[in-house]
Enzyme design. Structure first.
Site, PDB file in Angstrom:
ATOM      1  NE  ARG A  93      -3.281   2.385   2.867  1.00  0.00           N
ATOM      2  CZ  ARG A  93      -3.202   3.482   3.411  1.00  0.00           C
ATOM      3  NH1 ARG A  93      -2.089   3.724   3.653  1.00  0.00           N
ATOM      4  NH2 ARG A  93      -3.986   4.214   3.500  1.00  0.00           N
ATOM      5  CB  SER A 122     -11.806  -2.093   4.030  1.00  0.00           C
ATOM      6  OG  SER A 122     -10.376  -2.287   4.086  1.00  0.00           O
ATOM      7  CE  LYS A 182      -6.930   4.411   5.215  1.00  0.00           C
ATOM      8  NZ  LYS A 182      -7.836   3.200   4.681  1.00  0.00           N
TER       9      LYS A 182
END
Length: 215
Positions: free
Chosen positions: A36, A105, A135
């Protein structure tokens, strides 16, 4: 099988440093590695992902690409992880074939996870369980959600969000098959040792009689 330490690559390092850290995580016992890298693009991203994929192959680590079916195909990834705004599970299967692992997710939403499993997801991820540096505005999931998911869903469960070696045991005891970690792993002074700490934690908890009865 999705189980144990699920490492997710950080954005804030060079490709060379990334390779060093991925290798250390793999040698320490990471079982899954999700590529990612929101700041990488085009040919550079493909070359970087292929280098990470090579390390994973050499160390028998499941290699998963985040969000990008084309990149997953180009790197011959083992898996693809999808979020709320990504393509459908069916669309990914049509593009990549039936054998690729697909994760979804599900944030704090058990119904979303049920639908994902019905659509053919191979694993589902819940979180954020703790405040996350990556996040900070992510939806918060309760630990009790894992217990309900463990009882009702037929797929491996991944916990994510603010996970550290100090709080991971709560999630594993609650039913998580894997814990997804970025900062606590890749910001550690010794990445290999921190990965080994997680591997040891899983081995210890999964050997407990009460945990064996729920798996």
């Amino acid at each position: 099988m999705i189980q144990g330490l699920y490492a997710i690559t950080p954005d804030t390092c060079s490709p060379e440093r990334l390779n060093v850290m991925v290798l250390a995580a793999a040698m320490g016992g990471a079982r899954v590695l999700q590529y990612r890298r929101k700041g990488a693009f085009g040919k550079d991203k493909l070359e970087e992902a292929r280098a990470v994929r090579k390390i994973c192959l050499e160390h028998r680590v499941i290699f998963v690409v985040n969000d990008d079916p084309m990149l997953a195909g180009d790197t011959e990834a083992d898996g693809l992880h999808l979020g709320r705004h990504d393509c459908s599970i069916g669309g990914a299967r049509r593009l990549l074939g039936p054998s690729i692992l697909i994760g979804m997710s599900c944030y704090d939403d058990l119904d979303r996870a049920r639908h994902a499993c019905s659509d053919g997801a191979d694993y589902v991820a819940f979180g954020s369980f703790f405040p996350s540096l990556v996040k900070p505005d992510a939806a918060r999931a309760s630990v009790s959600l894992l217990g309900e998911a463990r009882r009702t869903l037929p797929r491996p469960l991944v916990a994510i969000g603010g996970i550290t070696i100090e709080n991971a045991s709560v999630l594993i005891h609650a039913g998580a098959d894997a814990v997804a970690v970025i900062s606590d792993l890749f910001n550690a002074s010794d990445v290999k040792a921190r990965a080994a700490d997680y591997a040891d934690l899983f081995a210890r908890i999964l050997s407990e009689p009460s945990r064996k009865e729920t798996t």
